[in-house]
Design a protein around this motif. Structure first.
Motif, short mmCIF file in Angstrom:
data_model
loop_
_atom_site.label_atom_id
_atom_site.label_comp_id
_atom_site.label_asym_id
_atom_site.label_seq_id
_atom_site.Cartn_x
_atom_site.Cartn_y
_atom_site.Cartn_z
N GLY A 253 0.79 -1.24 0.00
CA GLY A 253 0.00 0.00 0.00
C GLY A 253 0.82 1.28 0.00
N ARG A 254 2.14 1.21 -0.10
CA ARG A 254 3.04 2.39 -0.20
C ARG A 254 3.08 3.18 1.12
NH1 ARG A 254 0.80 1.65 -5.15
NH2 ARG A 254 2.25 1.54 -6.89
N ASP A 255 3.87 4.25 1.10
CA ASP A 255 4.07 5.11 2.28
C ASP A 255 4.33 4.28 3.54
OD1 ASP A 255 4.34 7.34 3.83
OD2 ASP A 255 2.20 7.55 4.22
N ARG A 256 5.25 3.39 3.44
CA ARG A 256 5.59 2.55 4.60
C ARG A 256 6.99 1.99 4.45
NH1 ARG A 256 0.92 -0.75 4.94
NH2 ARG A 256 0.04 0.95 3.72
N CYS A 257 7.44 1.38 5.55
CA CYS A 257 8.75 0.73 5.56
C CYS A 257 8.58 -0.77 5.73
CB CYS A 257 9.52 1.20 6.79
SG CYS A 257 10.67 2.46 6.43
N ILE A 258 9.33 -1.51 4.95
CA ILE A 258 9.40 -2.95 5.22
C ILE A 258 10.86 -3.26 5.52
CG2 ILE A 258 9.18 -5.27 4.25
CD1 ILE A 258 6.47 -4.23 4.69
N TYR A 259 11.07 -3.93 6.63
CA TYR A 259 12.42 -4.31 7.05
C TYR A 259 12.65 -5.76 6.67
CZ TYR A 259 12.37 0.04 9.60
OH TYR A 259 12.30 1.37 9.91
N ALA A 260 13.64 -6.00 5.84
CA ALA A 260 13.88 -7.35 5.33
C ALA A 260 14.10 -8.32 6.49
CB ALA A 260 15.11 -7.34 4.42
N ASN A 261 13.34 -9.38 6.49
CA ASN A 261 13.44 -10.43 7.52
C ASN A 261 13.32 -9.87 8.93
OD1 ASN A 261 13.90 -12.12 5.42
ND2 ASN A 261 16.13 -12.00 5.62
N HIS A 262 12.49 -8.89 9.07
CA HIS A 262 12.31 -8.28 10.38
C HIS A 262 10.88 -7.75 10.39
CE1 HIS A 262 13.32 -6.35 14.06
NE2 HIS A 262 14.64 -6.36 13.87
N GLU A 263 9.97 -8.65 10.10
CA GLU A 263 8.59 -8.24 9.83
C GLU A 263 7.95 -7.48 11.00
OE1 GLU A 263 7.58 -8.43 6.84
OE2 GLU A 263 9.31 -9.60 6.24
N SER A 264 8.47 -7.70 12.23
CA SER A 264 7.88 -7.03 13.39
C SER A 264 7.99 -5.51 13.26
CB SER A 264 8.57 -7.50 14.66
OG SER A 264 9.93 -7.15 14.60
N LEU A 265 9.03 -5.07 12.48
CA LEU A 265 9.21 -3.62 12.33
C LEU A 265 8.42 -3.06 11.14
CD1 LEU A 265 13.00 -3.04 13.05
CD2 LEU A 265 11.06 -2.11 14.30
N ASP A 266 7.67 -3.91 10.47
CA ASP A 266 6.91 -3.45 9.30
C ASP A 266 6.07 -2.24 9.69
OD1 ASP A 266 5.32 -3.02 7.18
OD2 ASP A 266 4.67 -5.09 6.90
N ASN A 267 6.36 -1.17 9.03
CA ASN A 267 5.73 0.09 9.42
C ASN A 267 4.57 0.38 8.47
OD1 ASN A 267 5.08 2.78 9.47
ND2 ASN A 267 7.13 3.43 10.02
N THR A 268 3.37 0.24 8.94
CA THR A 268 2.24 0.52 8.05
C THR A 268 1.63 1.86 8.41
OG1 THR A 268 0.90 -0.81 9.51
CG2 THR A 268 1.64 -1.87 7.50
N ALA A 269 1.58 2.71 7.47
CA ALA A 269 1.07 4.05 7.74
C ALA A 269 -0.17 4.27 6.88
CB ALA A 269 2.14 5.08 7.38
N PRO A 270 -1.01 5.20 7.27
CA PRO A 270 -2.19 5.47 6.45
C PRO A 270 -1.75 5.96 5.07
CG PRO A 270 -1.90 7.12 8.17
CD PRO A 270 -0.94 6.03 8.46
N LYS A 271 -2.42 5.56 4.08
CA LYS A 271 -2.04 5.91 2.71
C LYS A 271 -2.35 7.39 2.45
CE LYS A 271 -2.48 4.35 -2.00
NZ LYS A 271 -3.37 3.75 -2.95
#
Ligand SMILES: Nc1nc2c(ncn2[C@@H]2O[C@H](COP(=O)(O)OP(=O)(O)OP(=O)(O)O)[C@@H](O)[C@H]2O)c(=O)[nH]1
Length: 274
Positions: A253-271
Motif C-alpha cells: 500500500g506504499r508510504d511505509r517501511c518494510i524491514y527485510a526479515n524483520h517483519e515485526s518492524l513493518d511500518n504501516t502508515a495510512p495511505k
C-alpha cells in the motif's frame, strides 16, 4: 714613454744633422735606431693583440653570464607556468572527480559513488565485524507529478525530496540517488533497530514536505525497503534484500517501511493522497 720619445727625437735629429753625416758611428746609430723602431713596432702590435684578446675574453665572459641569466629567467618563467598548470590540473581533477560522483540534478551522491562506498562498507564490516543498513527509498506515484505538472516541476520535487533526505539523515550516513525517483541511504555501523529511528525521521520529513506550485501545495510519500548487511554477504545481496522489501512496501500500500526479515518492524502508515 716620454723619455723614450725624447731619446727617439734626439737620435733622429742627430742623424738628420749634416754636421754628423760623416761621423763613423752614424751608420751604426742609424741601424740601431732602425732596429729599435722595429722592436717598438712589434711590441706595440703584440700589446694591441693582447688588448684585443683581453677585451674579447671580457666580452665573452659578459655574454656568457648574460646568456646564463637570460636562460635562468626563462627557466623560472617555465617553472611558474608549470606550477600554475599543475595546480589547474589538480583543481580540474578534483572537480571532475566530484562531478563524476554527484547526481547533477540533486547534487546527492550518484550510483557510482554509492557503489564505491558500499564496497568499502562491506570490507570494513568484514574487517571490524560490524554491520550496516541499507534503505531503498522510492517516491510513490511520482509519475503522476510529471503527468499532472510537467517534467520541470517533477525535477523540482526531486530536488526538494533530496534536500529533505539529506537533512534528516545523520552526518555520517550517505544518501544518494540510485536512479529516477529512487534513492538509497547507507547507514554505516548501524543495526536495524537504530536504523528504524533514522528511517522514520526521513519518512516523516518527506510526508511534511509541501512544495508550492502556483496556488497548489504538492506533497509526496515514499516507500522504504530496509535491510541489514549480514556477515559474508556481498553488497548486491544486501541491496537485493532491500529491494525486495521495497517491492513488498509498494504492494502493501506504499508510504511505509518494510524491514527485510524483520517483519515485526513493518511500518504501516495510512495511505496519503498526493
Ligand atoms: N521529472 C523527472 N522525472 C523522472 C526523473 N527520473 C525518473 N522520472 C520519472 O519518474 C516516474 C517513475 O514512474 P514509475 O516507475 O511508474 O513509478 P511511480 O509513478 O513513482 O509509481 P510507484 O513507484 O509504483 O509508486 C516516471 O514517470 C519517470 O519519467 C527525473 O530525473 N525527472
Amino acid at each position: 714613454m716620454n723619455r723614450e720619445r725624447d731619446l727617439d727625437s734626439l737620435i733622429e735629429s742627430l742623424l738628420a744633422d749634416p754636421a754628423y753625416m760623416d761621423h763613423p758611428l752614424r751608420d751604426a746609430l742609424q741601424r740601431l735606431h732602425q732596429q729599435n723602431v722595429e722592436h717598438l713596432g712589434r711590441i706595440e702590435r703584440i700589446a694591441r693583440i693582447s688588448d684585443g684578446y683581453q677585451s674579447l675574453a671580457r666580452e665573452q665572459n659578459l655574454s656568457l653570464s648574460e646568456r646564463y641569466h637570460k636562460q635562468l629567467r626563462k627557466l623560472e618563467k617555465v617553472a611558474r607556468i608549470s606550477d600554475r598548470y599543475q595546480q589547474m590540473m589538480r583543481d580540474l581533477n578534483l572537480a571532475l572527480k566530484e562531478a563524476s560522483n554527484r547526481d547533477p540534478l540533486t547534487a546527492l551522491a550518484n550510483r557510482r559513488m554509492l557503489i564505491e562506498r558500499l564496497k568499502e562498507e562491506v570490507s570494513r564490516a568484514t574487517r571490524q565485524n560490524k554491520t550496516f543498513v541499507l534503505a531503498m527509498v522510492d517516491v510513490d506515484h511520482f509519475k503522476q507529478i510529471n503527468d499532472n505538472w510537467g517534467h520541470d516541476i517533477g525535477d523540482r520535487m526531486l530536488e526538494e525530496i533530496a534536500r529533505v533526505l539529506q537533512a534528516e539523515v545523520r552526518s555520517y550516513d550517505l544518501c544518494g540517488r540510485w536512479g529516477g525517483e529512487e534513492f538509497l541511504i547507507l547507514l554505516p555501523d548501524t543495526d536495524l533497530d537504530s536504523a528504524a529511528q533514522v528511517i522514520e525521521r526521513v519518512r516523516s520529513g518527506l510526508r511534511a514536505l509541501a512544495v508550492r506550485v502556483s496556488t497548489e501545495l504538492l506533497s509526496v510519500s515514499a516507500s522504504f525497503g530496509v535491510a541489514e548487511h549480514r556477515t559474508d554477504e556481498s553488497y548486491s545481496q544486501t541491496l537485493n534484500r532491500a529491494d525486495a522489501a521495497l517491492l513488498q512496501a509498494k504492494r502493501n500500500g506504499r508510504d511505509r517501511c518494510i524491514y527485510a526479515n524483520h517483519e515485526s518492524l513493518d511500518n504501516t502508515a495510512p495511505k496519503p493522497q498526493p
